[in-house]
Design a protein around this motif. Sequence first.
Motif, PDB file in Angstrom:
ATOM      1  N   ILE A  37       1.027  -0.829  -0.075  1.00 45.90           N
ATOM      2  CA  ILE A  37      -0.142  -0.200   0.001  1.00 45.90           C
ATOM      3  C   ILE A  37       1.272   1.097   0.022  1.00 45.90           C
ATOM      4  O   ILE A  37       2.096   1.101   1.246  1.00 45.90           O
ATOM      5  CB  ILE A  37      -1.102  -0.275   0.553  1.00 45.90           C
ATOM      6  CG1 ILE A  37      -1.606  -1.021   1.305  1.00 45.90           C
ATOM      7  CG2 ILE A  37      -1.330   1.043   1.542  1.00 45.90           C
ATOM      8  CD1 ILE A  37      -2.131  -1.752   2.876  1.00 45.90           C
ATOM      9  N   SER A  38       0.796   1.871  -0.483  1.00 45.50           N
ATOM     10  CA  SER A  38       1.322   3.676  -0.635  1.00 45.50           C
ATOM     11  C   SER A  38       1.267   4.506  -0.007  1.00 45.50           C
ATOM     12  O   SER A  38       1.156   5.679  -0.026  1.00 45.50           O
ATOM     13  CB  SER A  38       1.553   3.588  -2.313  1.00 45.50           C
ATOM     14  OG  SER A  38      -0.284   4.550  -2.534  1.00 45.50           O
ATOM     15  N   VAL A  39       0.929   3.885   1.300  1.00 46.62           N
ATOM     16  CA  VAL A  39       0.724   4.832   2.228  1.00 46.62           C
ATOM     17  C   VAL A  39       2.152   4.343   3.135  1.00 46.62           C
ATOM     18  O   VAL A  39       2.222   3.129   3.239  1.00 46.62           O
ATOM     19  CB  VAL A  39      -1.019   4.850   3.074  1.00 46.62           C
ATOM     20  CG1 VAL A  39      -0.404   5.695   4.500  1.00 46.62           C
ATOM     21  CG2 VAL A  39      -1.670   5.114   2.247  1.00 46.62           C
ATOM     22  N   ASP A  40       2.314   5.273   3.953  1.00 44.86           N
ATOM     23  CA  ASP A  40       3.880   4.912   5.096  1.00 44.86           C
ATOM     24  C   ASP A  40       3.127   4.304   5.888  1.00 44.86           C
ATOM     25  O   ASP A  40       1.409   4.286   6.867  1.00 44.86           O
ATOM     26  CB  ASP A  40       4.345   6.282   5.916  1.00 44.86           C
ATOM     27  CG  ASP A  40       3.294   7.006   6.455  1.00 44.86           C
ATOM     28  OD1 ASP A  40       2.706   7.236   7.315  1.00 44.86           O
ATOM     29  OD2 ASP A  40       2.890   8.139   6.152  1.00 44.86           O
ATOM     30  N   MET A 100       3.206  -2.500  17.814  1.00 42.11           N
ATOM     31  CA  MET A 100       3.234  -2.418  15.955  1.00 42.11           C
ATOM     32  C   MET A 100       2.261  -3.509  15.556  1.00 42.11           C
ATOM     33  O   MET A 100       2.647  -4.710  16.371  1.00 42.11           O
ATOM     34  CB  MET A 100       3.883  -1.845  15.136  1.00 42.11           C
ATOM     35  CG  MET A 100       4.872  -3.289  15.114  1.00 42.11           C
ATOM     36  SD  MET A 100       6.398  -2.561  13.483  1.00 42.11           S
ATOM     37  CE  MET A 100       5.790  -2.496  12.159  1.00 42.11           C
ATOM     38  N   THR A 101       1.679  -3.341  14.507  1.00 39.62           N
ATOM     39  CA  THR A 101       0.817  -4.622  13.789  1.00 39.62           C
ATOM     40  C   THR A 101       1.072  -4.388  12.501  1.00 39.62           C
ATOM     41  O   THR A 101       1.585  -3.716  12.428  1.00 39.62           O
ATOM     42  CB  THR A 101      -0.794  -4.573  14.195  1.00 39.62           C
ATOM     43  OG1 THR A 101      -1.056  -5.468  14.211  1.00 39.62           O
ATOM     44  CG2 THR A 101      -1.679  -2.786  13.463  1.00 39.62           C
ATOM     45  N   LEU A 102       0.480  -5.352  11.938  1.00 39.72           N
ATOM     46  CA  LEU A 102       0.790  -5.257  10.704  1.00 39.72           C
ATOM     47  C   LEU A 102      -0.502  -5.855  10.120  1.00 39.72           C
ATOM     48  O   LEU A 102      -2.045  -6.181  10.770  1.00 39.72           O
ATOM     49  CB  LEU A 102       1.554  -6.544  10.318  1.00 39.72           C
ATOM     50  CG  LEU A 102       2.998  -7.105  10.982  1.00 39.72           C
ATOM     51  CD1 LEU A 102       3.138  -8.302  10.435  1.00 39.72           C
ATOM     52  CD2 LEU A 102       3.566  -5.789   9.855  1.00 39.72           C
ATOM     53  N   THR A 103      -1.020  -5.209   8.284  1.00 37.30           N
ATOM     54  CA  THR A 103      -2.533  -5.064   7.604  1.00 37.30           C
ATOM     55  C   THR A 103      -3.041  -6.468   8.078  1.00 37.30           C
ATOM     56  O   THR A 103      -4.529  -6.682   7.555  1.00 37.30           O
ATOM     57  CB  THR A 103      -2.427  -4.578   6.140  1.00 37.30           C
ATOM     58  OG1 THR A 103      -1.433  -5.747   5.975  1.00 37.30           O
ATOM     59  CG2 THR A 103      -2.276  -3.639   6.244  1.00 37.30           C
ATOM     60  N   THR A 104      -2.007  -7.859   8.052  1.00 40.86           N
ATOM     61  CA  THR A 104      -2.643  -8.571   8.271  1.00 40.86           C
ATOM     62  C   THR A 104      -1.167 -10.173   9.028  1.00 40.86           C
ATOM     63  O   THR A 104      -0.486  -9.416   8.453  1.00 40.86           O
ATOM     64  CB  THR A 104      -2.919  -9.861   6.893  1.00 40.86           C
ATOM     65  OG1 THR A 104      -2.040 -10.703   6.188  1.00 40.86           O
ATOM     66  CG2 THR A 104      -3.935  -8.907   6.181  1.00 40.86           C
ATOM     67  N   PRO A 105      -1.848 -10.722   9.428  1.00 39.30           N
ATOM     68  CA  PRO A 105      -1.407 -11.489   9.782  1.00 39.30           C
ATOM     69  C   PRO A 105       0.178 -12.371   8.846  1.00 39.30           C
ATOM     70  O   PRO A 105       0.894 -12.677   9.831  1.00 39.30           O
ATOM     71  CB  PRO A 105      -2.103 -12.994  10.355  1.00 39.30           C
ATOM     72  CG  PRO A 105      -3.222 -12.007  11.329  1.00 39.30           C
ATOM     73  CD  PRO A 105      -3.854 -11.391   9.830  1.00 39.30           C
ATOM     74  N   MET A 157      -6.419   4.200  10.037  1.00 37.32           N
ATOM     75  CA  MET A 157      -5.710   4.513   9.318  1.00 37.32           C
ATOM     76  C   MET A 157      -6.155   6.257   9.209  1.00 37.32           C
ATOM     77  O   MET A 157      -6.922   6.588  10.081  1.00 37.32           O
ATOM     78  CB  MET A 157      -6.263   4.301   8.124  1.00 37.32           C
ATOM     79  CG  MET A 157      -5.875   3.185   6.873  1.00 37.32           C
ATOM     80  SD  MET A 157      -6.290   3.108   5.706  1.00 37.32           S
ATOM     81  CE  MET A 157      -6.592   3.952   4.499  1.00 37.32           C
ATOM     82  N   SER A 158      -4.846   7.002   9.380  1.00 38.01           N
ATOM     83  CA  SER A 158      -5.759   8.645   9.240  1.00 38.01           C
ATOM     84  C   SER A 158      -6.098   9.149   8.446  1.00 38.01           C
ATOM     85  O   SER A 158      -6.232   8.456   7.344  1.00 38.01           O
ATOM     86  CB  SER A 158      -3.794   9.647   9.237  1.00 38.01           C
ATOM     87  OG  SER A 158      -3.427   9.242   8.325  1.00 38.01           O
ATOM     88  N   LEU A 205      -7.449   9.516   2.646  1.00 35.40           N
ATOM     89  CA  LEU A 205      -7.849  10.721   0.845  1.00 35.40           C
ATOM     90  C   LEU A 205      -6.485  10.067  -0.133  1.00 35.40           C
ATOM     91  O   LEU A 205      -7.160   9.328  -0.895  1.00 35.40           O
ATOM     92  CB  LEU A 205      -7.148  11.657   1.544  1.00 35.40           C
ATOM     93  CG  LEU A 205      -7.737  12.867   0.383  1.00 35.40           C
ATOM     94  CD1 LEU A 205      -9.069  12.987   0.459  1.00 35.40           C
ATOM     95  CD2 LEU A 205      -7.010  14.032   1.259  1.00 35.40           C
ATOM     96  N   GLU A 206      -5.304   9.314   0.996  1.00 40.97           N
ATOM     97  CA  GLU A 206      -4.155   8.203  -0.108  1.00 40.97           C
ATOM     98  C   GLU A 206      -5.199   7.379  -0.906  1.00 40.97           C
ATOM     99  O   GLU A 206      -5.057   7.514  -2.145  1.00 40.97           O
ATOM    100  CB  GLU A 206      -2.831   8.311  -0.004  1.00 40.97           C
ATOM    101  CG  GLU A 206      -1.533   7.817  -0.539  1.00 40.97           C
ATOM    102  CD  GLU A 206      -1.340   9.033  -1.212  1.00 40.97           C
ATOM    103  OE1 GLU A 206      -1.117   8.233  -2.960  1.00 40.97           O
ATOM    104  OE2 GLU A 206      -1.502  10.011  -0.854  1.00 40.97           O
ATOM    105  N   LEU A 207      -5.750   6.656  -0.483  1.00 42.83           N
ATOM    106  CA  LEU A 207      -6.174   5.242  -1.041  1.00 42.83           C
ATOM    107  C   LEU A 207      -7.545   5.839  -1.279  1.00 42.83           C
ATOM    108  O   LEU A 207      -7.948   4.579  -2.153  1.00 42.83           O
ATOM    109  CB  LEU A 207      -5.594   4.037   0.074  1.00 42.83           C
ATOM    110  CG  LEU A 207      -5.026   4.186   0.513  1.00 42.83           C
ATOM    111  CD1 LEU A 207      -4.688   2.748   1.643  1.00 42.83           C
ATOM    112  CD2 LEU A 207      -4.106   2.724  -0.391  1.00 42.83           C
ATOM    113  N   GLY A 208      -8.080   6.631  -1.579  1.00 44.62           N
ATOM    114  CA  GLY A 208      -9.349   7.254  -1.941  1.00 44.62           C
ATOM    115  C   GLY A 208     -10.742   6.341  -1.763  1.00 44.62           C
ATOM    116  O   GLY A 208     -11.684   5.615  -1.305  1.00 44.62           O
TER     117      GLY A 208
END
Length: 104
Positions: free
Chosen positions: A23-26, A48-53, A93-94, A99-102
């Motif tokens: 994903i093109s987001v920090d 921290m976590t990850l988007t999926t395990p 997400m912020s 916004l970046e990801l639509g």
Amino acid sequence: MSRDCSLEDRIIFILKSIYDPEISVDIYELGLIYDIQISSKKEVKIVMTLTTPNCPVAESLPMEVRKKVKSIKEINKVDVILTFDPPWGKELMSEEARLELGLL
């Protein structure tokens, strides 16, 4: 980045330079950083976590976080704790990331 910034601000600045490869987001704006603790001994603990395990960077991303945060001279130690509780969700997400990801 100015030396007048707090240590936490400088850590966040570093975290905002690390991107999720899919994903093109920090990772900070993505909501993958749950907590940043800084002790009086300048030891840092990042939860921290990850988007999926099963994220393909499950091993390398926490190591990258540790290495880049440790590059701040005053920091003596960095522990990165990986958790999936609570699981990551888009609500973390912020607004900037959505916004970046639509998604807004």
